[in-house]
Write an enzyme that holds these catalytic residues in place. Structure first.
Site, PDB file in Angstrom:
ATOM      1  N   GLY A 263      -4.694   1.671   1.084  1.00  0.00           N
ATOM      2  CA  GLY A 263      -3.743   2.733   1.389  1.00  0.00           C
ATOM      3  C   GLY A 263      -4.156   3.535   2.604  1.00  0.00           C
ATOM      4  N   SER A 264      -3.999   4.843   2.514  1.00  0.00           N
ATOM      5  CA  SER A 264      -4.203   5.696   3.680  1.00  0.00           C
ATOM      6  C   SER A 264      -5.643   5.784   4.160  1.00  0.00           C
ATOM      7  CB  SER A 264      -3.693   7.109   3.373  1.00  0.00           C
ATOM      8  OG  SER A 264      -2.287   7.094   3.190  1.00  0.00           O
ATOM      9  N   THR A 265      -6.610   5.320   3.353  1.00  0.00           N
ATOM     10  CA  THR A 265      -7.995   5.317   3.838  1.00  0.00           C
ATOM     11  C   THR A 265      -8.182   4.323   4.978  1.00  0.00           C
ATOM     12  OG1 THR A 265      -8.647   3.730   2.123  1.00  0.00           O
ATOM     13  CG2 THR A 265      -8.986   6.070   1.644  1.00  0.00           C
TER      14      THR A 265
END
Length: 541
Positions: A263-265
């Site tokens: 995801g956003s990581t």
């Protein structure tokens, strides 16, 4: 006969009375980086029988002591008798391995002819569940079956010896005739794990998994300077001292075997690619209005209309639209090169048994929408260890270092994968994520500056994505001169709180603060900011 047949008779006598007896060796210790014992072998007794001797003393089967022996073995008397009769021609069978001290004393008191005790060793793990997934465990014969015990089994095992002995009718040693092969003690193994940090990480992760009624969780801490793993914990865990309670779903080390979409990581790595290519600078403004944009026949969406954002704010606000536009502005090879160099799609080289390589295989002629979603962590899979290694590379100024489970004074290897300038720019951008206006204020520390990124992703199911979430936080601290990189992963938190900033970030904050103090790292946050951090963290629970 004694004169003329002496040689033959001596040989016959020796063949029945002189035996080669094994000399046990000690399996090596496993200690942490501060010399704290994590695994050692303790002496135990095991019970064996000589069926031929038992059958020749038939009255034994009618004694009360024989009934008591059956109870120690948890066997019916008829079953024990049948076993001895079935093996009546044998001279050795195991009855029960690794007896308790109380059982050993009891068997000694019985004094049953044909039933004997043999000295062995059993592995003991003082920290039980806390280090279970790193250490693994051994089998009944002290052979490593999982974890470090398996990875370094050869070094830990040593080599058993042999000695020549004279035994009596009951196979008891009455004379030593000398050592044939010397026993070699197993090597001691010193891990990079810091037991103090490990205990804090285990406690905080377990509390978070229970509090959010999550399915599982993992946390990994890497020393940015050396690539050493300082801590690796998982939930649920197990007690390696209790072989009778082990279940496969508890014993696997999820931090190295389980894969998830980051995801956003993954967004900081897209920003790295854009900065390295020189198409933007940290202050370059990207239009994200009206909070969505069409890519082919699909839409990329933000959680709300964030308006015009600088590249720094794209990370701070975690804009899918913003990073997608950065990715689509890059040539495919330029965009993907950063991910390949960081090691996604291959294992970390840690040597840990069962380590997964994740999934990073881009099909030919992939669509623009697939490229856009990859920029914010969908369409690829990583392990917690892989993600922690990637963030450690950011923290080290763009230098990728090999992972080590063993204590080392210097990196095993180093490779520059992007420039120090870009790494420092991205770290400065990620600092805004944990400050006022970011998505992970609860990850801020009282005494240290933090750079990090939240992640919340739906779990993939057949035909698309379901309603279950995975939440994570990846962070680097201190931001001014990074020492640790840490990833916290919580699988399927229940209830209303399921964002990485609410579930995983607090675990990072509680563990990282203590870890840095234990490592004797000087605080880098100005005193006037400390009170503000405490206030903000209280406001965000």
């Amino acid at each position: 006969m004694q004169i003329y047949k002496s040689e033959v008779l001596n040989h016959v006598a020796d063949s029945s009375s002189i035996k080669l007896k094994g000399i046990n060796t000690r399996r090596g210790l496993i200690i942490d980086r501060n010399n704290t014992e994590l695994a050692r072998s303790i002496p135990v007794s095991s019970m064996w029988a000589d069926p031929k001797v038992l059958v020749s003393n038939a009255d034994v089967f009618h004694r009360e002591d024989w009934q008591k022996l059956a109870s120690v073995l948890d066997m019916k008397l008829a079953d024990l008798n049948a076993l001895i009769q079935q093996k009546r021609s044998k001279r050795f069978i195991w009855l029960k391995r690794q007896l308790s001290p109380e059982q050993t004393q009891f068997i000694n008191r019985l004094k049953i002819p044909g039933v004997y005790l043999q000295a062995e060793q059993r592995r003991y793990y003082p920290t039980a569940e806390i280090n279970a997934h790193v250490l693994g465990f051994t089998g009944i014969d002290s052979r490593g079956l999982e974890g470090i015990e398996r990875a370094f089994n050869e070094q830990l095992s040593g080599t058993p010896g042999k000695e020549k002995v004279v035994v009596d009718l009951h196979q008891r040693v009455i004379e030593n005739k000398g050592i044939v092969d010397e026993a070699k003690t197993g090597e001691d193994i010193q891990l990079s794990i810091d037991s103090r940090i490990q205990a804090y990480a285990y406690r905080e992760l377990k509390a978070a998994v229970l509090r959010h009624r999550a399915r599982a969780g993992s946390a990994v801490i890497i020393d940015v300077d050396t690539g050493e793993i300082l801590s690796m914990v998982n939930q649920p865990s197990y007690n390696p001292n209790r072989g009778d309670l082990r279940r496969p779903e508890f014993t696997r080390n999820r931090a190295v075997t389980d894969m998830f979409e980051p995801g956003s990581t993954a967004k900081p790595f897209t920003v790295v690619a854009a900065l390295e290519a020189g198409i933007v600078r940290p202050g370059t403004v990207i239009t994200t209005t009206p909070g969505r944009f069409r890519v082919g026949r699909n839409w990329v969406r933000d959680y709300r209309n964030l308006g015009p954002l600088s590249v720094t704010q794209v990370l701070q606000k975690s804009s899918n639209v913003g990073v997608s536009k950065l990715a689509l502005a890059l040539e495919d090879d330029v965009f993907l090169d950063v991910f390949y160099k960081l090691g996604f799609g291959i294992d970390t080289g840690s040597g840990f048994p069962g380590e997964s390589s994740g999934k990073f295989s881009i099909r030919p002629n992939w669509s623009k929408f697939e490229k856009a979603t990859l920029s914010y962590g969908y369409g690829m899979q990583v392990t917690p260890l892989q993600l922690a290694k990637a963030y450690a590379t950011l923290g080290s100024g763009g230098v990728k270092r090999d992972i080590s489970f063993l204590k080392t004074d210097k990196p095993l290897s180093e490779e520059r994968v992007f420039s120090q300038k870009v790494a420092q720019q991205v770290i400065s951008m990620m600092e805004t994520v944990v400050n006022d206006g970011g998505t992970a204020i609860s990850a801020s520390l009282e005494s240290y500056r933090v750079a990090g990124k939240t992640g919340t992703a739906r779990k993939a199911v057949k035909g698309g994505y379901g309603d279950e979430y995975m939440t994570f936080f990846a962070g680097i601290a201190p931001a001014s001169q990074p020492k640790i990189a840490m990833v916290v992963f919580i699988d399927e938190p229940a209830g209303d709180a399921y964002y990485g900033g609410d579930v995983a970030a607090p675990v990072f904050a509680n563990v990282a603060e203590k870890a840095l103090r234990l490592l004797n790292i000087a605080p880098d946050k100005k005193e006037e900011n400390v009170a503000q951090v405490v206030k903000e963290r209280k406001n965000h629970g």
